[in-house]
Write an enzyme that holds these catalytic residues in place. Structure first.
Site, PDB file in Angstrom:
ATOM      1  N   ARG A 235       0.859  -1.185   0.000  1.00 41.36           N
ATOM      2  CA  ARG A 235       0.000   0.000   0.000  1.00 41.36           C
ATOM      3  C   ARG A 235       0.894   1.233   0.000  1.00 41.36           C
ATOM      4  O   ARG A 235       1.940   1.252   0.649  1.00 41.36           O
ATOM      5  CB  ARG A 235      -0.897   0.031   1.243  1.00 41.36           C
ATOM      6  CG  ARG A 235      -2.146  -0.846   1.150  1.00 41.36           C
ATOM      7  CD  ARG A 235      -3.157  -0.340   0.124  1.00 41.36           C
ATOM      8  NE  ARG A 235      -4.349  -1.181   0.061  1.00 41.36           N
ATOM      9  CZ  ARG A 235      -4.500  -2.236  -0.734  1.00 41.36           C
ATOM     10  NH1 ARG A 235      -3.537  -2.600  -1.557  1.00 41.36           N
ATOM     11  NH2 ARG A 235      -5.629  -2.923  -0.728  1.00 41.36           N
ATOM     12  N   GLU A 264      -3.621   7.601  -3.920  1.00 36.34           N
ATOM     13  CA  GLU A 264      -4.153   7.074  -5.170  1.00 36.34           C
ATOM     14  C   GLU A 264      -5.455   7.744  -5.563  1.00 36.34           C
ATOM     15  O   GLU A 264      -6.268   7.981  -4.680  1.00 36.34           O
ATOM     16  CB  GLU A 264      -4.412   5.571  -4.995  1.00 36.34           C
ATOM     17  CG  GLU A 264      -3.295   4.760  -5.581  1.00 36.34           C
ATOM     18  CD  GLU A 264      -3.395   3.287  -5.259  1.00 36.34           C
ATOM     19  OE1 GLU A 264      -4.449   2.697  -5.520  1.00 36.34           O
ATOM     20  OE2 GLU A 264      -2.409   2.753  -4.746  1.00 36.34           O
ATOM     21  N   HIS A 282      -1.844   0.216  -9.989  1.00 37.80           N
ATOM     22  CA  HIS A 282      -2.452  -0.696  -9.004  1.00 37.80           C
ATOM     23  C   HIS A 282      -3.113  -1.905  -9.690  1.00 37.80           C
ATOM     24  O   HIS A 282      -4.349  -2.057  -9.653  1.00 37.80           O
ATOM     25  CB  HIS A 282      -3.448   0.051  -8.108  1.00 37.80           C
ATOM     26  CG  HIS A 282      -3.666  -0.638  -6.792  1.00 37.80           C
ATOM     27  ND1 HIS A 282      -4.011   0.012  -5.641  1.00 37.80           N
ATOM     28  CD2 HIS A 282      -3.576  -1.956  -6.444  1.00 37.80           C
ATOM     29  CE1 HIS A 282      -4.147  -0.867  -4.647  1.00 37.80           C
ATOM     30  NE2 HIS A 282      -3.880  -2.083  -5.119  1.00 37.80           N
TER      31      HIS A 282
HETATM   32  C1  GLV Z   1      -5.118  -4.998  -3.862  1.00 39.47           C
HETATM   33  O1  GLV Z   1      -4.391  -4.066  -3.641  1.00 39.47           O
HETATM   34  C2  GLV Z   1      -5.684  -5.792  -2.836  1.00 39.47           C
HETATM   35  O2  GLV Z   1      -5.560  -5.446  -1.655  1.00 39.47           O
HETATM   36  O3  GLV Z   1      -6.314  -6.809  -3.170  1.00 39.47           O
END
Ligand code: GLV
Ligand code: GLV
Length: 316
Positions: A235, A264, A282
């Site tokens: 993250r 983001e 992402h």
């Molecule tokens: C993607 O970032 C997830 O947490 O599945």
């Protein structure tokens, strides 16, 4: 009839698989706006939320009938889980099924940065390839280098298994040792300082929580090898993005590969201008099979819970 809100379009036959339900399906590739989300969840029994939806106190208080929230992600830092649980709401995520997919993307980023794949592609497309030269796009090897994993959970360990094929020296750090993971991957535990200062590659696969937020700041980048490559598929807020941009710009480290960002979908403007960073939007779990399976798990969790009272195995 139970109402299910699915907040964004999924690569899955949502309507067919939720027959018998009152469905609000945002059948678009864009996030629901906040007001619409609040309005649609007012009388919802279940929500399939995206990691970009904020499921906070306000929403939970407003959704008086809500019984289950299933996040279409393994990370669930977008949900106030403590508050939801206080209200007796079950919260689920999609673990396991995206593990290898996300580990593979981390590996793709690592090798892309090491061998300057994306930069070299831009060069070739730009018509600048005028013939082979001994100095063109010199990168760095993975073979037998030290790779440090921050977040030695399911994804981190799957990533470690990918690294074994390259005979990498695998280390990890964290609050506690994971002996089973060590046995399965041959990884060695190192205290944080030594982990940071001796790794050739540092790969973040950790979730965001109060203990991981801003783990990587300018102080950490200064302690890294000048040749280190930093990868983040966990993250964004685990890293102070402006500090990373500074470190890359000033060659405190060699390069970086990012799939996640602090704010983001914004990307720090300085990162955009740098050549030694690969920036992905992402897409860690984004394969056809995995995204289908994630949706299937979400819908099944809801149906089994609402119809049979089955406690989901994927409750967080
Ligand atoms: C993607 O970032 C997830 O947490 O599945
Ligand atoms: C490179 O193309 C080589 O043949 O060494």
């Amino acid at each position: 009839m139970n109402k299910v809100v699915v907040t964004q379009k999924l690569p899955y036959p949502v309507v067919e698989k939720l027959s018998g339900y009152n469905i609000f399906y945002n059948d678009k590739d864009t996030q629901m706006d906040r007001n619409e989300l609040l309005m649609q969840t007012t009388d919802a029994d279940a929500i399939v939320s995206m990691l970009s939806d904020r499921i906070d106190k306000e929403l939970i208080d407003n959704a008086k009938k809500l019984k289950i929230i299933v996040n279409y992600a393994v990370g669930f830092n977008n949900i106030d889980v403590v508050y939801a649980k206080e209200k007796g709401i079950v919260v689920c995520n999609t673990p396991h099924i995206l593990t290898e997919t996300t580990a593979e993307l981390a590996f793709a980023l690592m090798i892309s940065v090491a061998r300057r794949v994306v930069e070299a592609d831009r060069f070739t497309r730009g018509g600048r390839f005028k013939g082979w030269t001994p100095n063109l796009f010199l990168g760095t090897d993975l073979y037998r280098k030290r790779v440090g994993i921050f977040g030695f959970g399911r994804i981190g360990q799957a990533f470690a298994r990918c690294c074994r094929g390259f005979e990498m020296d695998i280390v990890y750090t964290g609050k506690s040792r994971k002996f089973d993971g060590e046995l399965l991957t041959n990884a060695k535990y190192l205290p944080f300082e030594e982990f940071v200062s001796t790794s050739d590659f540092i790969v973040v696969t950790a979730p965001l929580n109060e203990s991981t937020r801003y783990t990587f700041t300018i102080d950490t980048f200064k302690k890294m090898k000048r040749d280190a490559i930093f990868i983040n598929v966990g993250r964004g807020p685990i890293v102070k993005e402006s500090d990373l941009a500074f470190a890359l710009k000033n060659h405190l480290i060699r390069g970086a590969g990012l799939d996640v960002y602090e704010n983001e979908p914004e990307v720090h403007p300085e990162l955009i201008d740098l050549e030694n960073v690969v920036l992905l939007p992402h897409i860690g779990s984004a394969t056809e099979d995995t995204r289908y399976n994630m949706a299937d798990l979400c819908i099944r969790s809801i149906r089994n819970f609402l119809e049979k009272g089955e406690r989901p195995w994927n409750e967080v």
